[in-house]
Design a protein around this motif. Structure first.
Motif, PDB file in Angstrom:
ATOM      1  N   GLU A   5      -6.853   2.904  -4.989  1.00 58.74           N
ATOM      2  CA  GLU A   5      -7.914   2.697  -3.968  1.00 58.74           C
ATOM      3  C   GLU A   5      -8.711   3.831  -3.939  1.00 58.74           C
ATOM      4  N   GLN A   6      -9.802   3.680  -3.295  1.00 58.39           N
ATOM      5  CA  GLN A   6     -10.896   4.667  -3.242  1.00 58.39           C
ATOM      6  C   GLN A   6     -10.251   5.792  -2.063  1.00 58.39           C
ATOM      7  N   ASP A   7      -9.485   5.651  -1.334  1.00 60.93           N
ATOM      8  CA  ASP A   7      -8.914   6.757  -0.405  1.00 60.93           C
ATOM      9  C   ASP A   7      -8.148   7.276  -1.137  1.00 60.93           C
ATOM     10  N   GLY A   8      -7.452   7.084  -2.336  1.00 58.26           N
ATOM     11  CA  GLY A   8      -6.266   7.909  -2.873  1.00 58.26           C
ATOM     12  C   GLY A   8      -5.024   7.074  -2.857  1.00 58.26           C
ATOM     13  N   ALA A   9      -4.890   5.867  -2.124  1.00 62.13           N
ATOM     14  CA  ALA A   9      -3.760   5.373  -1.907  1.00 62.13           C
ATOM     15  C   ALA A   9      -3.190   4.516  -3.247  1.00 62.13           C
TER      16      ALA A   9
ATOM     17  N   LEU B 136       6.796   9.948  -0.043  1.00 62.61           N
ATOM     18  CA  LEU B 136       5.867   8.814   0.322  1.00 62.61           C
ATOM     19  C   LEU B 136       5.306   9.104   1.769  1.00 62.61           C
ATOM     20  N   TRP B 137       4.035   9.006   1.825  1.00 54.92           N
ATOM     21  CA  TRP B 137       3.231   9.126   3.019  1.00 54.92           C
ATOM     22  C   TRP B 137       3.295   7.771   3.745  1.00 54.92           C
ATOM     23  N   GLU B 138       3.030   6.878   3.050  1.00 56.59           N
ATOM     24  CA  GLU B 138       2.757   5.402   3.401  1.00 56.59           C
ATOM     25  C   GLU B 138       3.337   4.742   2.392  1.00 56.59           C
TER      26      GLU B 138
ATOM     27  N   ARG C 187       0.858  -1.139  -0.280  1.00 57.18           N
ATOM     28  CA  ARG C 187       0.044  -0.184  -0.117  1.00 57.18           C
ATOM     29  C   ARG C 187       0.848   1.312   0.122  1.00 57.18           C
ATOM     30  N   VAL C 188       0.569   2.268  -1.054  1.00 60.33           N
ATOM     31  CA  VAL C 188       1.662   3.161  -1.244  1.00 60.33           C
ATOM     32  C   VAL C 188       0.654   4.406  -1.375  1.00 60.33           C
ATOM     33  N   ARG C 189       0.959   5.621  -0.475  1.00 55.77           N
ATOM     34  CA  ARG C 189       0.092   7.105  -0.454  1.00 55.77           C
ATOM     35  C   ARG C 189       1.347   7.926  -0.683  1.00 55.77           C
ATOM     36  N   THR C 190       1.032   8.847  -1.505  1.00 54.89           N
ATOM     37  CA  THR C 190       1.717  10.065  -1.645  1.00 54.89           C
ATOM     38  C   THR C 190       0.940  11.421  -1.413  1.00 54.89           C
TER      39      THR C 190
END
Length: 417
Positions: free
Chosen positions: A252-256, A278-280, A224-227
């Motif tokens: 994904e629905q939450d933007g990740a 990266l945030w996550e 799972r990657v989040r910017t």
């Protein structure tokens, strides 16, 4: 050790277990999983000698259960916690079992303390709750201090504290080198308790491996990657870089981003090369429940259908069944075992000799009974009688009753009066 080889059990034309082979080794908690009707209870009954297999063998320590000397001291089992006389005290119930197996009476008080029923030992079991009944059943299984233990839904009806106690008990028994075989539908509890899994569906073996290998083999791990949300261009830039490196990216629905096909260090290096913050960046592994559902989705016999709302849906014509979609069909790892009945010819029904006669209750030689014609099976359902002719519908207006004749002759009763 429990070992089953080619185990098969048929009830008439119904095959409950088909060519099942597995081993339950000591020193580990082995979970026994499968949908309702998959043959788990039948298998455990054959292990304990309560049912005879149609084919194949199952042994405990190399011997069938019925040939074990003093089996109660070698094998303990909990199949039905309600199989207790309700009028007996908890201690008297265990004391009867102990006397039948030559177990000293002091062991009864020991197991009552182990399961926490020492304060209600003099109470009748008919007043026990479901959880207390489970504890009494576990006490009976531990009574002979056996090396092999079988439990069918041992945490049914227990509160969270009781479930934790059963979990620790199973692990401690396995740590002592005992063979522990547990059947349960609680996937979350099996993930915390079992070391090894045996999964069956429609009476056939689907999987025989450790819990970790089972989850990895029947689930798709991903990262799972989040910017940062403030700059969508960075997200698109990272997506392109991951795709070019051979990864598969899904939003994904939450933007990740859900990334498969690349390890986490590689994803981190690509983000650094692209100068993307990266945030996550976290790994995700499916739970045992997700892996189990993926494995057994093609072996479920009982599925819910959509209720037909009155006046909103027209019923299907007779004989037409609606298509039943199977989630995940066609995806990698999807497996649906064929029904074991295919290719199996059920035995012919018993044919009675023509000379036998049966009365009203099926007893041979009953008076007034005629022999079965042509040697037909007397236990078969009688042929349905042909439907009688349907009478004509009565007229809507009833015909008036005929009026009496004006010069009717008086009857004898009238003359008498």
């Amino acid at each position: 050790m429990i070992e089953a080889v080619g185990l098969t059990k048929r009830y008439g034309d119904k095959t409950a277990v088909h060519n099942l082979s597995f081993q339950v080794r000591p020193g580990a908690v082995t979970g026994f999983l499968g949908p309702n009707g998959s043959g788990k209870s039948t298998t455990m009954r054959m292990i304990l000698g309560l049912d005879n297999p149609t084919a194949g063998t199952v042994t405990i320590g190399g011997y069938p259960y019925r040939k074990l000397p003093n089996a109660a001291r070698q094998v303990g089992a909990l199949l039905d916690a309600k199989a207790v006389h309700g009028g007996r005290h908890a201690r008297n119930h265990l004391l009867c079992l102990a006397q039948l197996s030559g177990i000293p009476a002091r062991r009864v008080d020991e197991v009552l303390g182990v399961v926490g029923l020492q304060d209600v030992a003099r109470k009748r079991s008919k007043g026990f709750s479901l959880g207390m009944g489970q504890r009494l059943g576990i006490a009976a299984a531990l009574l002979g201090d056996p090396q092999v233990l079988l439990f069918d839904e041992p945490v049914n009806g227990l509160d969270p504290e009781g479930i934790l106690w059963v979990r620790n008990l199973m692990k401690s028994l396995a740590a002592e080198g005992r063979t522990v075989f547990v059947s349960s539908h609680l996937m979350s509890e099996m993930a915390l308790t079992a070391d090894h899994l045996i999964v069956i569906g429609r009476g056939q073996l689907l999987s025989d491996m450790s819990v970790t290998d089972f989850i990895s083999a029947n689930s798709a791990d991903f990262a799972r990657v989040r910017t940062p949300h403030t700059d969508p261009a960075l997200r698109e830039k990272l997506t392109s870089a991951l795709t070019e490196a051979g990864g598969h990216v899904l939003p994904e629905q939450d933007g990740a981003l859900r990334v498969t096909g690349l390890p986490l260090p590689r994803i981190s290096d690509l983000a650094h090369e692209c100068d993307v913050r990266l945030w996550e960046l976290s790994p995700h592994q499916a739970s045992l429940e997700e892996a189990y559902m993926r494995m057994t989705q093609g072996a479920v016999d009982y599925r819910s259908t959509v209720d037909q709302k009155a006046g909103l849906q027209q019923p299907l014509p007779p004989g037409v069944q609606p298509p039943m979609p199977v989630p995940g069909q066609g995806q990698p790892g999807w497996y649906a075992p064929p029904p074991p009945q295919q290719g199996y010819a059920p035995p012919q029904p018993f044919q009675t000799p023509p000379a036998a006669s049966y009365g009203a209750y099926g007893a041979p030689g009953a008076p007034g009974a005629a022999p079965a014609p042509g040697g037909a099976n007397p236990y078969a359902a009688p042929a349905q009688a042909p439907a009688a002719q349907t009478p004509a519908a009565p007229s809507a207006t009833p015909a008036p009753a005929p009026a009496p004749a004006p010069d009717a002759a008086p009857t004898k009763s009238e003359d008498a009066r």
